[in-house]
Scaffold this motif. Structure first.
Motif, PDB file in Angstrom:
ATOM      1  N   SER A  12     -25.783  47.675  89.287  1.00 14.82           N
ATOM      2  CA  SER A  12     -24.573  48.052  88.539  1.00 14.82           C
ATOM      3  C   SER A  12     -23.343  48.191  89.432  1.00 14.82           C
ATOM      4  O   SER A  12     -22.250  48.475  88.932  1.00 14.82           O
ATOM      5  CB  SER A  12     -24.800  49.378  87.794  1.00 14.82           C
ATOM      6  N   LEU A  13     -23.503  47.993  90.725  1.00 13.02           N
ATOM      7  CA  LEU A  13     -22.404  48.240  91.659  1.00 13.02           C
ATOM      8  C   LEU A  13     -21.275  47.226  91.492  1.00 13.02           C
ATOM      9  O   LEU A  13     -21.506  46.022  91.429  1.00 13.02           O
ATOM     10  CB  LEU A  13     -22.931  48.185  93.094  1.00 13.02           C
ATOM     11  N   SER A  14     -20.059  47.726  91.438  1.00 15.44           N
ATOM     12  CA  SER A  14     -18.872  46.882  91.295  1.00 15.44           C
ATOM     13  C   SER A  14     -18.738  45.920  92.486  1.00 15.44           C
ATOM     14  O   SER A  14     -19.103  46.269  93.615  1.00 15.44           O
ATOM     15  CB  SER A  14     -17.624  47.772  91.244  1.00 15.44           C
ATOM     16  N   PRO A  15     -18.192  44.724  92.261  1.00 17.19           N
ATOM     17  CA  PRO A  15     -17.870  43.840  93.390  1.00 17.19           C
ATOM     18  C   PRO A  15     -16.794  44.424  94.296  1.00 17.19           C
ATOM     19  O   PRO A  15     -16.646  43.991  95.445  1.00 17.19           O
ATOM     20  CB  PRO A  15     -17.367  42.559  92.706  1.00 17.19           C
ATOM     21  N   GLY A  16     -16.018  45.387  93.786  1.00 19.60           N
ATOM     22  CA  GLY A  16     -14.993  46.019  94.613  1.00 19.60           C
ATOM     23  C   GLY A  16     -13.685  46.161  93.865  1.00 19.60           C
ATOM     24  O   GLY A  16     -13.639  46.130  92.631  1.00 19.60           O
ATOM     25  N   TYR A  17     -12.613  46.347  94.628  1.00 16.13           N
ATOM     26  CA  TYR A  17     -11.293  46.598  94.059  1.00 16.13           C
ATOM     27  C   TYR A  17     -10.495  45.303  93.982  1.00 16.13           C
ATOM     28  O   TYR A  17     -10.505  44.487  94.905  1.00 16.13           O
ATOM     29  CB  TYR A  17     -10.548  47.645  94.890  1.00 16.13           C
ATOM     30  N   TRP A  18      -9.787  45.136  92.897  1.00 14.35           N
ATOM     31  CA  TRP A  18      -9.030  43.931  92.631  1.00 14.35           C
ATOM     32  C   TRP A  18      -7.964  43.705  93.709  1.00 14.35           C
ATOM     33  O   TRP A  18      -7.115  44.556  93.945  1.00 14.35           O
ATOM     34  CB  TRP A  18      -8.383  44.034  91.250  1.00 14.35           C
ATOM     35  N   ARG A  19      -8.086  42.559  94.375  1.00 17.95           N
ATOM     36  CA  ARG A  19      -7.100  42.122  95.373  1.00 17.95           C
ATOM     37  C   ARG A  19      -6.868  43.165  96.475  1.00 17.95           C
ATOM     38  O   ARG A  19      -5.758  43.314  96.976  1.00 17.95           O
ATOM     39  CB  ARG A  19      -5.760  41.802  94.706  1.00 17.95           C
ATOM     40  N   ASP A  20      -7.906  43.903  96.840  1.00 20.21           N
ATOM     41  CA  ASP A  20      -7.757  44.934  97.878  1.00 20.21           C
ATOM     42  C   ASP A  20      -9.013  44.930  98.741  1.00 20.21           C
ATOM     43  O   ASP A  20      -9.911  45.757  98.582  1.00 20.21           O
ATOM     44  CB  ASP A  20      -7.533  46.309  97.246  1.00 20.21           C
ATOM     45  N   SER A  21      -9.073  43.991  99.661  1.00 22.27           N
ATOM     46  CA  SER A  21     -10.269  43.824 100.497  1.00 22.27           C
ATOM     47  C   SER A  21     -10.468  44.997 101.450  1.00 22.27           C
ATOM     48  O   SER A  21     -11.608  45.373 101.753  1.00 22.27           O
ATOM     49  CB  SER A  21     -10.186  42.518 101.280  1.00 22.27           C
ATOM     50  N   GLU A  22      -9.356  45.607 101.923  1.00 21.75           N
ATOM     51  CA  GLU A  22      -9.494  46.728 102.862  1.00 21.75           C
ATOM     52  C   GLU A  22     -10.111  47.939 102.180  1.00 21.75           C
ATOM     53  O   GLU A  22     -11.040  48.567 102.713  1.00 21.75           O
ATOM     54  CB  GLU A  22      -8.127  47.081 103.458  1.00 21.75           C
ATOM     55  N   ALA A  23      -9.606  48.295 100.991  1.00 16.28           N
ATOM     56  CA  ALA A  23     -10.166  49.433 100.260  1.00 16.28           C
ATOM     57  C   ALA A  23     -11.608  49.152  99.846  1.00 16.28           C
ATOM     58  O   ALA A  23     -12.456  50.048  99.872  1.00 16.28           O
ATOM     59  CB  ALA A  23      -9.323  49.740  99.023  1.00 16.28           C
ATOM     60  N   THR A  24     -11.896  47.915  99.510  1.00 13.36           N
ATOM     61  CA  THR A  24     -13.260  47.545  99.142  1.00 13.36           C
ATOM     62  C   THR A  24     -14.200  47.724 100.326  1.00 13.36           C
ATOM     63  O   THR A  24     -15.307  48.270 100.185  1.00 13.36           O
ATOM     64  CB  THR A  24     -13.307  46.091  98.645  1.00 13.36           C
ATOM     65  N   ALA A  25     -13.770  47.292 101.499  1.00 16.81           N
ATOM     66  CA  ALA A  25     -14.613  47.414 102.691  1.00 16.81           C
ATOM     67  C   ALA A  25     -14.886  48.870 103.036  1.00 16.81           C
ATOM     68  O   ALA A  25     -15.989  49.218 103.486  1.00 16.81           O
ATOM     69  CB  ALA A  25     -13.947  46.704 103.868  1.00 16.81           C
TER      70      ALA A  25
END
Length: 528
Positions: free
Chosen positions: A375-388
């Motif tokens: 269920s984990l999100s792929p991450g934040y839209w257009r924000d690779s740093e916050a996703t990492a």
């Protein structure tokens, strides 16, 4: 297993076309009507140039039509981006710009808000679906289609190109710096959670599910697709029933609600009002809550009044689709000082408590809570740093989501809350625990909700309290200090206070403490 979220409606329409799918007051749509209308809307989007992966923003009040739009966006291979009609036009414009939105579906009933929105600078060119009467204009931008146009299109399904691991939606919420962050989720993320929830909560076609959460909150996905996946009726809470009031209680009774998901604030407020009668809501079978920690005393109140109802704590966030853990309380709490567990992991995910070396913390030892799984999100839209930062890869564990919460695993195997990062400060060699302050303030009848944060001052952090007074109550900071002084040591009493009409929430429906801190700093209030 269902691959795409809208397939549940299509399947139910084939099996039980006339069965009621969604209700709001006198409005209701059957599964067959919902299927046909959403197919027609999808065709309207396609014919007006929307292509696979385009973001389509939805600015409608909670309504059956809004559900038609949500499903139509999915069926057009597009990405659903809900806009909160109550948000300022500046925030709505930021969401549209940040999502690089190509289409906007707007309700005629919100015409003034739409005109205000379209006057904001920097908006991209939008294809507008104007879902209202022909004599109402949205403003200076041309309308791509109107609701009357939809009925002329075929209601048969389109051949979709989207697949399970494509993005289904983006839920935006403000960050501490005032910018917006969008949590993405795929169809597979949400399907994984809903399939588990449907079985765990034993949802079936006899259920009448309350649609209480706002559409820009992750919990709304459980309300909506928990209903559609089981052939249940989704009853949308009317606008005048959103607050914990006699109208809300009357609506639950009159609608025969069986499954109710709510924020913990609603349950706390109703308990303070002593608004629930013994054996009230006779058809209600289960209550779920999420968001802030629910005081055990509040849970005791509800369980005492409604012994026929099952109560479940949901823990998680939009980054884990809806929730990562849950705990159904099977017996009456013996001690109101005991904490309600976060529980065990929901199906398809793991709940991890790791120490500072990123190793599993021993039972009884506080660590950081992480979630991993389907269920984990792929991450934040257009924000690779916050996703990492939020979704690190840990050796031996793989990709995880760092929740920012602290917890410990008890000897019973359950995970218990232990606050959040930064939820305490040292002052004069003594630790000030914000959770303890909030728990004490939540016992004050005049307070609907509160949050305590630390704001940097001149060489020290100041403890600041944001609170929402109960309607028609004139409680003052001096009065709150007096109440608090009877419950906590003097050194724990906040130095700055501010009353709010409503505390800001993030996409998970939890109090957005970063925004509170940013507000104190931005307004130039010296917290020292």
């Amino acid at each position: 297993m269902t691959e795409m979220l809208h397939h549940w409606v299509s399947g139910e329409a084939n099996r039980r076309s006339d069965a009621t799918a969604v209700v709001l007051g006198e409005e209701r749509l059957s599964y067959g009507e919902l299927e046909i209308l959403s197919n027609q809307l999808a065709r309207a989007l396609k014919e007006r140039g929307c292509v696979r992966g385009d973001r389509v923003c939805l600015l409608l009040p909670k309504s059956p039509l809004a559900l038609v739009c949500l499903l139509g966006i999915y069926k057009a291979d597009c990405v659903y981006v809900p806009l909160d009609p109550a948000a300022p036009a500046t925030i709505l414009a930021q969401v549209i710009i940040a999502s690089e939105c190509r289409g906007l579906l707007a309700a005629a009933s919100l015409a003034p808000r739409v005109r205000e929105l379209l006057s904001q600078p920097g908006l991209p060119a939008l294809r507008i679906g104007w879902l209202g009467s022909p004599d109402q204009s949205p403003g200076p931008l041309p309308v791509a289609f109107r609701f009357s146009d939809i009925g002329t299109l075929p209601g048969i399904p389109l051949h979709g190109a989207h697949r399970a691991h494509d993005t289904a939606h983006i839920l935006f919420h403000p960050t501490a710096g005032g910018s917006l962050r969008g949590v993405t989720a795929t169809h597979a993320n949400v399907v994984s959670f809903v399939e588990w929830a449907r079985k765990y909560f034993r949802l079936n076609a006899t259920d009448r599910v309350a649609g209480h959460a706002r559409f820009n909150q992750g919990l709304s996905l459980l309300d909506i697709f928990g209903s559609f996946s089981s052939g249940a009726e989704l009853h949308l809470v009317p606008p005048d029933g959103q607050l914990p009031s006699n109208r809300l209680m009357g609506w639950i009774r009159a609608s025969g609600i069986t499954h109710w998901s709510s924020g913990s604030l609603v349950l706390s407020t109703m308990a303070k009002l002593d608004a629930v009668q013994p054996w009230d809501f006779p058809q209600l079978r289960r209550v779920l809550w999420n968001g802030e920690v629910l005081p055990t005393a509040v849970l005791s109140y509800w369980m005492k009044q409604l012994p026929h109802v099952e109560f479940t704590n949901l823990y998680g966030s939009a980054e884990a689709a809806v929730a990562g853990a849950c705990h159904t309380v099977v017996s009456f709490p013996a001690d109101e000082a005991e904490q309600i567990p976060l529980g065990r992991a929901c199906g398809g995910v793991e709940l991890l408590v790791l120490d500072h070396n990123l190793q599993p913390a021993s039972a009884g030892v506080v660590g950081d809570i992480y979630i991993r799984g389907a269920s984990l999100s792929p991450g934040y839209w257009r924000d690779s740093e916050a996703t990492a930062r939020a979704f690190p890869n840990i050796a031996g564990l793989g990709r995880v989501y760092r929740t920012g919460d602290r917890g410990l695993r008890g000897h019973d195997g359950l995970v218990y809350p232990a606050g959040r990062d930064g939820d305490s400060v040292q002052s004069g060699g003594r630790r000030i625990e914000f959770g303890r302050i909030e728990d004490a303030l939540n016992r004050v009848d005049a307070v609907s909700e509160c949050a305590v944060v630390a704001v940097p001052g001149h060489g020290t952090d100041a403890v600041c309290c944001a609170y929402v007074p109960k309607a028609d109550d004139e409680i003052t900071p001096d009065g709150l200090r007096d109440h608090l002084g009877k419950l906590v040591p003097d050194y724990m009493i906040p130095s700055r206070w501010r009353a709010w009409d409503e505390l800001p929430k993030n996409a998970a429906g939890r109090i957005d403490r970063l925004r509170l801190k940013e507000t104190w700093t931005r307004d130039g209030i010296d917290p020292a």
